[in-house]
Design an enzyme around this catalytic site. Structure first.
Site, PDB file in Angstrom:
ATOM      1  CG  ASN A 180       2.821  -0.692   3.084  1.00 33.68           C
ATOM      2  OD1 ASN A 180       2.226  -1.688   2.664  1.00 33.68           O
ATOM      3  ND2 ASN A 180       4.031  -0.364   2.678  1.00 33.68           N
ATOM      4  N   GLY A 181       1.322  -2.989   5.352  1.00 34.92           N
ATOM      5  CA  GLY A 181       1.930  -4.203   5.914  1.00 34.92           C
ATOM      6  C   GLY A 181       0.850  -5.171   6.360  1.00 34.92           C
ATOM      7  NE  ARG A 214       4.340   1.698  -1.455  1.00 37.55           N
ATOM      8  CZ  ARG A 214       5.490   1.057  -1.190  1.00 37.55           C
ATOM      9  NH1 ARG A 214       6.531   1.242  -1.969  1.00 37.55           N
ATOM     10  NH2 ARG A 214       5.595   0.252  -0.172  1.00 37.55           N
ATOM     11  CG  HIS A 251       9.587 -33.811 -22.629  1.00 40.37           C
ATOM     12  ND1 HIS A 251      10.012 -35.119 -22.740  1.00 40.37           N
ATOM     13  CD2 HIS A 251      10.592 -33.053 -23.131  1.00 40.37           C
ATOM     14  CE1 HIS A 251      11.226 -35.166 -23.237  1.00 40.37           C
ATOM     15  NE2 HIS A 251      11.616 -33.916 -23.488  1.00 40.37           N
ATOM     16  CB  CYS A 304      -0.872   0.042   1.251  1.00 40.53           C
ATOM     17  SG  CYS A 304      -1.894  -1.398   1.485  1.00 40.53           S
ATOM     18  CD1 TRP A 333      -2.840  -4.771  -4.696  1.00 39.60           C
ATOM     19  CD2 TRP A 333      -2.379  -6.056  -2.927  1.00 39.60           C
ATOM     20  NE1 TRP A 333      -2.808  -6.085  -5.117  1.00 39.60           N
ATOM     21  CE2 TRP A 333      -2.534  -6.892  -4.052  1.00 39.60           C
ATOM     22  CE3 TRP A 333      -2.088  -6.633  -1.706  1.00 39.60           C
ATOM     23  CZ2 TRP A 333      -2.405  -8.269  -4.000  1.00 39.60           C
ATOM     24  CZ3 TRP A 333      -1.949  -8.020  -1.637  1.00 39.60           C
ATOM     25  CH2 TRP A 333      -2.124  -8.826  -2.763  1.00 39.60           C
ATOM     26  CD  GLU A 391       3.872  -8.159 -14.730  1.00 39.15           C
ATOM     27  OE1 GLU A 391       3.599  -7.945 -13.544  1.00 39.15           O
ATOM     28  OE2 GLU A 391       5.026  -8.150 -15.163  1.00 39.15           O
ATOM     29  CD  GLU A 418      10.467 -10.454 -17.343  1.00 37.70           C
ATOM     30  OE1 GLU A 418      10.283 -11.264 -16.417  1.00 37.70           O
ATOM     31  OE2 GLU A 418      10.126  -9.256 -17.280  1.00 37.70           O
ATOM     32  CE  LYS A 439       8.078  -1.554 -10.216  1.00 38.11           C
ATOM     33  NZ  LYS A 439       8.300  -2.251 -11.516  1.00 38.11           N
ATOM     34  CE  LYS A 463       7.264  -7.273 -17.302  1.00 37.17           C
ATOM     35  NZ  LYS A 463       7.975  -8.096 -16.423  1.00 37.17           N
TER      36      LYS A 463
HETATM   37  C1  AGP Z   1       7.348  -8.061 -12.646  1.00 37.55           C
HETATM   38  O1  AGP Z   1       6.888  -7.407 -13.819  1.00 37.55           O
HETATM   39  C2  AGP Z   1       6.314  -8.089 -11.567  1.00 37.55           C
HETATM   40  N1  AGP Z   1       5.836  -6.803 -11.275  1.00 37.55           N
HETATM   41  C3  AGP Z   1       6.771  -8.873 -10.349  1.00 37.55           C
HETATM   42  O2  AGP Z   1       6.970 -10.215 -10.755  1.00 37.55           O
HETATM   43  C4  AGP Z   1       8.080  -8.410  -9.673  1.00 37.55           C
HETATM   44  O3  AGP Z   1       9.182  -8.669 -10.505  1.00 37.55           O
HETATM   45  C5  AGP Z   1       8.256  -9.195  -8.366  1.00 37.55           C
HETATM   46  O4  AGP Z   1       7.180  -8.882  -7.512  1.00 37.55           O
HETATM   47  C6  AGP Z   1       9.581  -8.895  -7.644  1.00 37.55           C
HETATM   48  O5  AGP Z   1       9.625  -7.540  -7.314  1.00 37.55           O
HETATM   49  P1  AGP Z   1      11.038  -6.932  -6.801  1.00 37.55           P
HETATM   50  O6  AGP Z   1      12.009  -7.058  -7.942  1.00 37.55           O
HETATM   51  O7  AGP Z   1      10.725  -5.519  -6.448  1.00 37.55           O
HETATM   52  O8  AGP Z   1      11.476  -7.750  -5.616  1.00 37.55           O
END
Ligand code: AGP
Length: 622
Positions: A100-101, A27, A518, A2, A74, A502, A495, A617, A499
């Protein structure tokens, strides 16, 4: 997970809170609210939805208070609705706070408070903190009978009593109706920064909400708190022991967090990668002498060169970079390396022999699972290094040493420039270690020269954005994609799939290309998009074979190939090319077309690219 912000000073607080929340919205963004304190009355204004919904709610309504708290959420405990939105007040109405937490023992505390006659209005763990503070403030004695020290501020004392009862993580901004000139911040496991202005103070989850007001900051450590008045602040532990904190300069500027003329932060950050990579490499690479100097770990490099085992641990995109790192350490430095999901590593009672080096990778430096993995590794005697982007973040301050990515704030939830920078730092480190072991100086020098040439090569990949948009458009209605690569491009396939998933919400799976046989090849249907990374490399012929297998079953092949490779064209229904480069450095180039593919697909599908649903994020909860 958050974003929290609070302001105490001479200006109207609410506009400052709202603008700060907009910078923190990446966030978390399922509800937002403010608490304003003027005279002896706390006003709460909050709503489900984005910060824009909060702005609509308060439009036209005046606000003169110069003290306030703000929050963008969040959801962890309690649905994302107005009732559960922060800030929360306690049952007496005297206390308001934003959190936040996660409070892990909230259920036990809630039960005790209910038995003590405290009513609850919400489903959140945060309300337990508010009520606990309110309870101690109202009764003036703690559970074991303590009372405020002589002359101690009763509000501050009540906060300390409550914080000492909490297990879990918090970044908190707290106010009390009886103390209209006192703001309290506290930190444990979630970030909290204090911005020091001219007779004004701001606390926030990260510097992006502070930097337009001041670049002077103090970073609280775990179990620390700060008591702020319009003209002073005092930092102490939650056990009321004064601590002296160093003032630090916030190292990025406002324009770095502005959108400029881009439509989205993600596109800005994809486009920044040539400059970001130059900054990441700058001052660290000496091509002439084939040397790399990474200041933050210079004292660890000798041990690293002698280590018998490197464990890389991370989450998400950072975990994909770690997979590339595994290849790099083994191929260039001949050091055994392995990669662990931080969320698994932390619970697996890992075996850490003497001399093991653990490298934690995290853009935000606040990912709860990665932080916990760092703490586990340290407890077991490993030397733990951090590859982190956010300066002063918790992981950066918890690891024994580390390397900052130096690519500036990454606002878009989908990580892009951080990924290529993480791979670049891992490459620099692997080359340096390799040179200290088996790699010839000439080979190391050639690799470093090629690394320094990559920013320019990235430019030519970015130039294909329109063509990549057309590829996304031609396949936008397909709900299942495959991403396939071999060797160092296998992590890039993972990766690329992440992308796309998400931000466009299209299901995608990344695989080592050879794994198709497989089982997954059963998925191939007519026209199904299969993205292959088939650049010139040691396994080029093999991946051509995998492309053929998919084409033979009607799949649509979207190929990332090497510029000038005429042969690949016959296998590609759609072709994107990247400049040729050393195989070990290819992930830095081959990731970029996949970033653009996902970006355009998300825009074409009409999604909020920078704030995709259900995501945030920085995943600061487990
Ligand atoms: C990546 O596009 C995502 N937002 C997510 O997988 C991110 O990489 C992951 O949460 C790790 O975040 P960090 O690198 O800040 O630890």
């Amino acid at each position: 997970m958050c974003g929290i912000i609070a302001y105490l000073g001479q200006k109207p607080a609410r506009p400052i809170l709202i603008e700060g929340l907009k910078r923190l919205e990446y966030r978390g963004y399922d509800s937002a609210g403010v608490a304003l304190l003027g005279g002896d009355e706390i006003r709460i204004q909050k709503t489900a939805g984005r910060i824009s919904a909060l702005e609509d709610m308060i439009a036209g309504e005046a606000s003169s208070e110069t003290f306030g708290i703000g929050h963008t959420r969040w959801a962890t405990h309690g649905a994302p609705n107005t009732k559960n939105a922060h800030p929360h007040t306690d049952y007496t109405g005297k206390i308001a706070l934003a959190h936040n937490g996660i409070i892990e023992n909230y259920a036990t505390l809630k039960k005790w408070l209910i038995n003590e006659g405290c009513p609850f209005q919400t489903d959140t763990d945060t309300e337990v903190v508010a009520n606990l503070i309110g309870y101690f403030y109202k009764h003036g004695n703690s559970i074991n009978g303590d009372t405020p020290a002589d002359g101690q501020n009763k509000f501050e004392w009540a906060v300390q009593q409550a914080l000492n009862e909490l297990y879990g993580s918090y970044g908190l901004a707290i106010m009390c109706a009886d103390y209209p000139d006192t703001l309290i911040g506290a930190k444990k496991g979630s970030p909290l920064i204090l911005g020091l202005g001219e007779n004004e103070y701001i606390i926030a989850s990260d510097a992006s909400a502070i930097v337009e007001h001041t670049t002077q900051a103090i970073y609280l450590a775990d179990n620390e708190m700060v008591t702020i008045t319009p003209t002073s602040f005092h930092t102490k532990t939650i056990d009321n022991v004064a601590v002296t904190k160093e003032r630090k300069e916030i190292e990025f500027s406002l324009e770095q967090i502005e959108l400029a003329d881009f439509d989205h932060y993600m596109l800005k950050e994809i486009s920044e990668q040539p400059v970001a990579l130059q900054t990441c490499l700058g001052g660290r690479v000496d091509v002439k002498n084939a040397r790399v100097v990474l200041g933050g770990i210079q004292s660890n490099v000798r041990d690293l060169a002698r280590t018998k085992r490197i464990i890389l641990t991370a989450c998400g995109t950072a975990w994909h970079a770690a997979l590339v790192g595994e290849f790099l350490f083994e191929q260039l430095a001949r050091i055994p390396a392995e990669v662990e999901y931080a969320s698994e590593f932390r619970y697996r009672n890992p075996i850490i022999e003497d001399g093991t080096i653990v490298i934690a990778i995290s853009q935000s430096g606040e990912t709860a699972d990665t932080l916990a993995a760092v703490e586990q590794a340290k407890e077991r005697g490993a030397t733990v290094l951090g590859l982190v982007n956010v300066v002063g973040s918790t992981i950066a301050r918890t690891t024994d040493a580390g390397v900052y990515l130096r690519v500036g704030p990454e606002i878009g939830v989908a990580s892009t420039k951080a990924f290529t920078a993480q791979v670049a730092v891992l490459a620099m480190l692997a080359i340096e270690l390799g040179r200290r072991r088996h790699l010839s100086t000439d080979s190391a020098g050639a690799l470093l020269a090629e690394l320094m040439a990559l920013p320019q090569k990235i430019e030519s990949v970015l130039g294909q954005s329109d063509a990549i948009k057309q590829i996304a458009e031609a396949n936008i209605d397909r709900d299942n994609w495959l991403f396939l690569g071999r060797g160092l491009n296998y992590p890039v396939a993972l990766e690329g799939a992440l992308k796309l998933k998400e931000i466009s919400y299209i299901h995608a799976e990344g695989l080592p290309a050879a794994e198709m046989k497989h089982g997954p090849i059963a998925l191939i249907t007519d026209g199904m998009p299969a993205v292959f990374i088939a650049t010139k490399s040691s396994n080029y012929e093999k991946i051509i074979g995998n492309i053929e297998e998919v084409r033979a079953r009607g799949g649509k092949t979207i190929v990332v190939g090497t510029e000038g490779d005429e042969n690949i064209k016959q296998y590609a229904d759609e072709l994107i090319t990247v400049p040729d480069t050393t195989e070990q450095l290819q992930p830095i180039l081959t990731a970029i077309p996949l970033q653009l593919l996902a970006y355009h697909a998300a825009v074409l599908r009409g999604h909020d690219v920078d704030k995709p649903r259900n995501l945030a994020k920085s995943v600061t909860v487990e």
